[in-house]
Design an enzyme around this catalytic site. Structure first.
Site, mmCIF file in Angstrom:
data_model
loop_
_atom_site.group_PDB
_atom_site.id
_atom_site.type_symbol
_atom_site.label_atom_id
_atom_site.label_comp_id
_atom_site.label_asym_id
_atom_site.label_seq_id
_atom_site.Cartn_x
_atom_site.Cartn_y
_atom_site.Cartn_z
ATOM 1 C CB SER A 158 22.766 72.017 -58.766
ATOM 2 O OG SER A 158 23.958 71.377 -58.339
ATOM 3 C CE1 TYR A 172 20.738 67.007 -59.296
ATOM 4 C CE2 TYR A 172 22.811 68.195 -59.100
ATOM 5 C CZ TYR A 172 21.512 67.966 -58.679
ATOM 6 O OH TYR A 172 20.997 68.698 -57.628
#
Length: 263
Positions: A158, A172
Site C-alpha cells: 500500500s 494499516y
C-alpha cells in the site's frame, strides 16, 4: 491506498495481451474482486492457469474462475481463510496437487482498517496483522516448497506503507510496511534459487470499497500527483510484468502504482 476490495466482476475487462505465461500456474489470494480479480484475469489473459481464493464471496469467485476458463485457461475458485494458518497451507497444497505445480504466488488478500489508535482494540490489531502480515508470510512459506527456478512471489502492499498522508492509518500502515521487510528478506533468501520476490504499492484505486466517486475521493485524489484514482487493471499490469520472464531481474523491489501518492 489499497483496500484489496471489490469492484464486481461484470465491470472488469480482460486485456488482450501476448500469452507470456503459457504453462504457468498462479495463485491469487483474495481474487474474487477488486485488485485481486483484475490480477487474476490479467494473468489468465497472458496464458496462466489461475486459482483465486475467497472467504465469503463464493458467487463472485466462481464468476472470476468462469471468466478465466472462458479464455481457454484453467480457473478455480478455492475457499481459504487467510486468518487461518492451516487453511493457508492447505490452499497451497491443493493448488499444487490439482495442477501439478505452482509458479506464481500473488499475496493480495487484505484487511483494511482506518481509525484513531485509542479506538483500536486488540481484536482489530490481531485481525489486520493476521491477514496482512502473517498470511503473506505463511503463503510464501508453503509456496516455496513448490516454486522452481523462475518462480514469482508478488505481494500487494500500500502507498500508506511509504507515506502517512493523513491520521488514522497507524495499524494499516504498520501491517503494509511489514510487507517491505518480508519482500526484501525473501528476495535475498530465494534469489539463489531463481525465485523473485517483489511488493507492489497501490495508491487510491477505484473499487467498490473505495470508489472514485465516494465521499473521500476528492480528499485522497488531492494527495496524488496526477489528481485522481487508478484502476485495478493498472496494478494488474505491473503484477503481470513482474510475474513474467521480463521480470526476471527485478527482485526485492518496491514498485508504486499510486499516481504519485508517495512523491
Amino acid at each position: 491506498m489499497s483496500t484489496n476490495d471489490p469492484r464486481s466482476s461484470d465491470t472488469m475487462t480482460t486485456t488482450t495481451v501476448p500469452a507470456r505465461l503459457d504453462g504457468r500456474v498462479a495463485l491469487v489470494t483474495g481474487g474474487s474482486r477488486g485488485i485481486g480479480e483484475a490480477v487474476a484475469l490479467r494473468l489468465a489473459a497472458e496464458g496462466a492457469d489461475v486459482v483465486v481464493t475467497y472467504l465469503n464471496s463464493a458467487e463472485r469467485a466462481e464468476a472470476v474462475a468462469a471468466r478465466i476458463t472462458a479464455t481457454g485457461r484453467r480457473g478455480w475458485a478455492l475457499r481459504a481463510d487467510s486468518a487461518d494458518p492451516e487453511e493457508v497451507r492447505a490452499a497451497v497444497e491443493a493448488v499444487a496437487e490439482r495442477f501439478g505445480r505452482l509458479d506464481i504466488l500473488v499475496n493480495n488478500a487484505g484487511a483494511g482498517y482506518v481509525g484513531p489508535i485509542e479506538d483500536t482494540g486488540p481484536a482489530d490489531v490481531d485481525r489486520v496483522l493476521e491477514i496482512n502480515v502473517r498470511a503473506p508470510y505463511l503463503y510464501a512459506r508453503a509456496a516455496v516448497a513448490h516454486l522452481a527456478e523462475g518462480g514469482r512471489i508478488v505481494t500487494i502492499g500500500s502507498c500508506m506503507a511509504k507515506r502517512a498522508a493523513f491520521p488514522g492509518g497507524s495499524l494499516y500502515a504498520t501491517s503494509k510496511a511489514a510487507t517491505i521487510g518480508l519482500t526484501k528478506a525473501l528476495a535475498r533468501e530465494l534469489g539463489p534459487r531463481g525465485i523473485t520476490v517483489n511488493v507492489v504499492h497501490p495508491g487510491p484505486i477505484d473499487t467498490d470499497m473505495n470508489p472514485a466517486d465516494g465521499p473521500s475521493a476528492g480528499f485522497q485524489s488531492g494527495f496524488t500527483a496526477v489528481g485522481g484514482f487508478g484502476r485495478p487493471e493498472d496494478v494488474a499490469a505491473t503484477v503481470a510484468h513482474l510475474a513474467g520472464a521480463e521480470g526476471r531481474y527485478i527482485t526485492g523491489a518496491e514498485i508504486a502504482v499510486d499516481g504519485g501518492f508517495a512523491v
